[in-house]
Scaffold this motif. Structure first.
Motif, PDB file in Angstrom:
ATOM      1  N   SER A 159      45.090  42.568  43.044  1.00 35.24           N
ATOM      2  CA  SER A 159      43.871  41.764  43.041  1.00 35.24           C
ATOM      3  C   SER A 159      43.831  40.824  44.248  1.00 35.24           C
ATOM      4  CB  SER A 159      43.772  40.947  41.750  1.00 35.24           C
ATOM      5  OG  SER A 159      42.669  40.075  41.797  1.00 35.24           O
ATOM      6  N   TYR A 160      42.838  41.045  45.107  1.00 36.69           N
ATOM      7  CA  TYR A 160      42.626  40.116  46.209  1.00 36.69           C
ATOM      8  C   TYR A 160      42.126  38.766  45.678  1.00 36.69           C
ATOM      9  CZ  TYR A 160      42.846  44.086  49.490  1.00 36.69           C
ATOM     10  OH  TYR A 160      43.251  45.171  50.225  1.00 36.69           O
ATOM     11  N   SER A 161      41.461  38.802  44.523  1.00 34.74           N
ATOM     12  CA  SER A 161      40.844  37.596  43.973  1.00 34.74           C
ATOM     13  C   SER A 161      41.872  36.636  43.401  1.00 34.74           C
ATOM     14  CB  SER A 161      39.831  37.984  42.888  1.00 34.74           C
ATOM     15  OG  SER A 161      38.858  38.884  43.389  1.00 34.74           O
ATOM     16  N   THR A 162      42.852  37.165  42.678  1.00 31.67           N
ATOM     17  CA  THR A 162      43.831  36.292  42.017  1.00 31.67           C
ATOM     18  C   THR A 162      45.217  36.353  42.652  1.00 31.67           C
ATOM     19  OG1 THR A 162      44.556  38.003  40.458  1.00 31.67           O
ATOM     20  CG2 THR A 162      42.649  36.653  39.815  1.00 31.67           C
ATOM     21  N   GLY A 163      45.461  37.383  43.468  1.00 35.34           N
ATOM     22  CA  GLY A 163      46.787  37.566  44.043  1.00 35.34           C
ATOM     23  C   GLY A 163      47.764  38.246  43.111  1.00 35.34           C
ATOM     24  N   LEU A 164      47.308  38.637  41.919  1.00 30.71           N
ATOM     25  CA  LEU A 164      48.198  39.244  40.933  1.00 30.71           C
ATOM     26  C   LEU A 164      48.236  40.762  41.076  1.00 30.71           C
ATOM     27  CD1 LEU A 164      47.269  37.217  37.711  1.00 30.71           C
ATOM     28  CD2 LEU A 164      49.303  36.957  39.153  1.00 30.71           C
ATOM     29  N   HIS A 165      49.423  41.301  40.959  1.00 29.64           N
ATOM     30  CA  HIS A 165      49.592  42.752  40.903  1.00 29.64           C
ATOM     31  C   HIS A 165      49.282  43.185  39.476  1.00 29.64           C
ATOM     32  CE1 HIS A 165      51.880  46.560  40.634  1.00 29.64           C
ATOM     33  NE2 HIS A 165      51.416  46.705  41.850  1.00 29.64           N
ATOM     34  N   THR A 166      48.384  44.139  39.306  1.00 23.36           N
ATOM     35  CA  THR A 166      47.855  44.457  37.985  1.00 23.36           C
ATOM     36  C   THR A 166      48.099  45.914  37.615  1.00 23.36           C
ATOM     37  OG1 THR A 166      46.109  42.812  38.313  1.00 23.36           O
ATOM     38  CG2 THR A 166      45.803  44.392  36.522  1.00 23.36           C
ATOM     39  N   THR A 167      48.660  46.122  36.442  1.00 23.64           N
ATOM     40  CA  THR A 167      48.826  47.459  35.882  1.00 23.64           C
ATOM     41  C   THR A 167      47.780  47.666  34.796  1.00 23.64           C
ATOM     42  OG1 THR A 167      51.213  47.544  36.317  1.00 23.64           O
ATOM     43  CG2 THR A 167      50.361  49.013  34.620  1.00 23.64           C
ATOM     44  N   PHE A 168      46.907  48.645  35.013  1.00 29.24           N
ATOM     45  CA  PHE A 168      45.951  49.044  33.986  1.00 29.24           C
ATOM     46  C   PHE A 168      46.553  50.227  33.233  1.00 29.24           C
ATOM     47  CE2 PHE A 168      43.415  47.269  37.479  1.00 29.24           C
ATOM     48  CZ  PHE A 168      42.665  46.310  36.803  1.00 29.24           C
ATOM     49  N   TYR A 169      46.572  50.141  31.920  1.00 32.51           N
ATOM     50  CA  TYR A 169      47.173  51.238  31.169  1.00 32.51           C
ATOM     51  C   TYR A 169      46.292  51.646  29.990  1.00 32.51           C
ATOM     52  CZ  TYR A 169      48.804  47.801  27.687  1.00 32.51           C
ATOM     53  OH  TYR A 169      48.871  46.819  26.730  1.00 32.51           O
ATOM     54  N   GLN A 170      46.383  52.916  29.659  1.00 35.00           N
ATOM     55  CA  GLN A 170      45.680  53.484  28.513  1.00 35.00           C
ATOM     56  C   GLN A 170      46.731  54.200  27.675  1.00 35.00           C
ATOM     57  OE1 GLN A 170      42.182  55.676  29.617  1.00 35.00           O
ATOM     58  NE2 GLN A 170      41.874  56.563  27.579  1.00 35.00           N
ATOM     59  N   SER A 171      46.794  53.887  26.394  1.00 37.22           N
ATOM     60  CA  SER A 171      47.872  54.421  25.567  1.00 37.22           C
ATOM     61  C   SER A 171      47.348  54.982  24.253  1.00 37.22           C
ATOM     62  CB  SER A 171      48.916  53.330  25.285  1.00 37.22           C
ATOM     63  OG  SER A 171      48.318  52.204  24.672  1.00 37.22           O
ATOM     64  N   TYR A 211      35.969  44.492  36.471  1.00 35.44           N
ATOM     65  CA  TYR A 211      35.890  43.351  35.561  1.00 35.44           C
ATOM     66  C   TYR A 211      37.174  43.257  34.741  1.00 35.44           C
ATOM     67  CZ  TYR A 211      31.085  42.134  36.613  1.00 35.44           C
ATOM     68  OH  TYR A 211      29.957  41.697  37.260  1.00 35.44           O
ATOM     69  N   CYS A 212      37.826  42.105  34.818  1.00 35.90           N
ATOM     70  CA  CYS A 212      39.051  41.849  34.072  1.00 35.90           C
ATOM     71  C   CYS A 212      38.842  40.606  33.216  1.00 35.90           C
ATOM     72  CB  CYS A 212      40.231  41.628  35.025  1.00 35.90           C
ATOM     73  SG  CYS A 212      40.654  43.053  36.013  1.00 35.90           S
ATOM     74  N   GLU A 213      38.888  40.817  31.923  1.00 36.29           N
ATOM     75  CA  GLU A 213      38.751  39.706  30.981  1.00 36.29           C
ATOM     76  C   GLU A 213      37.501  38.884  31.291  1.00 36.29           C
ATOM     77  OE1 GLU A 213      42.524  37.951  31.762  1.00 36.29           O
ATOM     78  OE2 GLU A 213      43.593  39.271  30.370  1.00 36.29           O
ATOM     79  N   GLY A 214      36.393  39.601  31.554  1.00 31.85           N
ATOM     80  CA  GLY A 214      35.097  38.962  31.759  1.00 31.85           C
ATOM     81  C   GLY A 214      34.836  38.451  33.156  1.00 31.85           C
ATOM     82  N   GLN A 215      35.798  38.582  34.072  1.00 29.82           N
ATOM     83  CA  GLN A 215      35.626  38.110  35.443  1.00 29.82           C
ATOM     84  C   GLN A 215      35.681  39.280  36.420  1.00 29.82           C
ATOM     85  OE1 GLN A 215      35.080  34.836  36.299  1.00 29.82           O
ATOM     86  NE2 GLN A 215      35.098  34.287  34.122  1.00 29.82           N
ATOM     87  N   ARG A 216      34.814  39.248  37.408  1.00 29.58           N
ATOM     88  CA  ARG A 216      34.855  40.292  38.431  1.00 29.58           C
ATOM     89  C   ARG A 216      35.892  39.937  39.486  1.00 29.58           C
ATOM     90  NH1 ARG A 216      29.704  41.976  42.090  1.00 29.58           N
ATOM     91  NH2 ARG A 216      30.107  39.894  42.948  1.00 29.58           N
ATOM     92  N   GLU A 217      36.825  40.867  39.692  1.00 31.81           N
ATOM     93  CA  GLU A 217      37.855  40.695  40.706  1.00 31.81           C
ATOM     94  C   GLU A 217      37.807  41.873  41.663  1.00 31.81           C
ATOM     95  OE1 GLU A 217      41.759  39.975  39.139  1.00 31.81           O
ATOM     96  OE2 GLU A 217      40.996  38.839  37.413  1.00 31.81           O
TER      97      GLU A 217
END
Length: 394
Positions: A159-171, A211-217
């Motif tokens: 995420s350029y917006s938050t600086g966090l490395h994000t793993t999206f997963y579907q299980s 959109y992550c948790e209601g915020q666009r990143e």
């Protein structure tokens, strides 16, 4: 199927270098079939991918109910690649993205008319959107998770917006998301936007909004700030992992040509991309090996009182320098792309690393596929041993 461990597959980033992964998977499939493995059965419970590896991972996951067919589909795509499938290579497209972007870097202070709508990347990757929609059966992913052919799929982005490395997963089942220093996991329905984000090589391809948790990143390539590439598979339940790299790893220092002149822009960019795509994985492998070694000294009772657990790993990575292969195929690129890359030094030997990530041409990708097959067959015994408990419990 008693005592069967969950097997994870880790497919790393690397742009066009990810063709190597298709060759590795084809050889793995063939080796398993030689030992009685049912062709349709998926040997991987958990599939994780980053950047171009995320696209390969999702393509496999969408056909997890027929593994050999999924691998064959992947092979066919990589064997018949051209850059027009990934980014615009026509003169107009290059002028509107690459030339305009480079001009803004050089003369932005004069080009006030671009300040409101600046070009967002060196290349326009809208053709990749079409390819993904045409090639991926995301309903097949849902079906595979429902029928038990697959337990989880994970793709990563930064995420350029938050600086966090994000793993999206579907299980298939509820898995608790996790948060660590500078990284997080979000359970989500994997879609084309996640793959575009994960494979958005910085500066080369545009960032993608999610959109992550209601915020666009805005997200870019998942290899950036990826401190623990193997971690998502472990969090999702894998006890053993097959890791397929996109560059030579853990090799001793080699004699390499020294370039006495000031580095070109392409040489610097290639060095930066190699750091992004390769270094995090090598460090994570070393860390896991140290943990495994430490745990080997503990008794069974002592292991039960630590959150750490041994992770069996099989690592397969290119046996040859991919930069050397890339330089042989530079001329297969469209003239407009050669001109653009030539302007920053990417068509020279010292700038070949950058070209190796963008050479989506069949001659190059087929050579990488062949190397992946060759490297895996050379590890035939290791592959058989790695999957031994799955085969014996089949």
């Amino acid at each position: 199927m008693t005592n069967r461990k969950n097997v994870g597959l880790i497919l790393t980033g690397g742009g066009a270098r990810a063709a190597y992964q298709a060759g590795v998977l084809d050889a793995v499939s063939a080796i398993l079939r030689e030992h009685g493995w049912a062709p349709k059965r998926n040997p991987f419970d958990i599939i994780c991918g980053t950047s171009a590896g995320a696209i390969n991972a999702t393509a496999l996951a969408c056909r997890a109910d027929n593994f050999s067919e999924g691998v064959d589909h992947l092979l066919q795509v990589w064997k018949h690649f051209s850059v027009e499938h990934v980014y615009r290579a026509d003169s107009l497209g290059v002028l509107r993205s690459g030339a305009r972007w480079l001009s803004l870097l050089s003369f932005g202070w004069l080009l006030r008319q671009w300040h409101a709508h600046p070009p967002s990347s060196l290349l326009d990757n809208t053709p990749l959107v079409t390819l993904l929609h045409r090639s991926l059966d995301l309903k097949g992913l849902d079906a595979a998770l429902t029928n038990g052919s697959l337990k989880a799929l994970a793709v990563t982005a930064s995420s350029y917006s938050t600086g966090l490395h994000t793993t999206f997963y579907q299980s298939a089942h509820e898995i608790q998301s996790w948060t660590r220093s500078q990284r997080r996991a979000i359970r989500d329905q994997i879609g084309v936007e996640h793959l575009l984000a994960s494979s958005a090589i910085p500066f080369i391809f545009p960032a993608v909004p999610i959109y992550c948790e209601g915020q666009r990143e805005y997200f870019g390539d998942g290899s950036m700030r990826q401190l623990a590439p193997i971690s998502p598979a472990i969090h999702l339940g894998a006890s053993k992992v097959l890791v397929v790299g996109a560059g030579r790893m853990m090799q001793p220092p080699m004699d390499v040509p020294l370039f006495p002149h000031y580095p070109s822009l392409a040489q610097i960019a290639g060095h930066a991309l190699s750091s992004i795509f390769l270094d995090g994985l090598a460090v994570d492998i070393e860390r896991l090996e140290r943990i495994n070694h430490t745990l080997s000294f503990l008794t069974e009772e002592q292991r039960e009182h630590t959150p750490l657990k041994p992770i069996e790993m099989l690592i397969i990575s290119p046996s040859e320098q991919i930069d050397d292969i890339a330089i042989r195929h530079i001329r297969s690129l469209p003239k407009s792309i050669r001109a653009l890359l030539g302007g920053i030094g990417a068509t020279e030997l010292r700038g070949a690393a950058l070209a190796s990530y963008l050479l989506f041409e069949s001659g190059y990708t087929c050579e990488l596929i062949q190397m992946g097959q060759k490297d895996t067959y050379a590890r035939r015994e290791d592959v058989v041993n790695f999957f031994a408990d799955q085969v014996s419990n089949d």
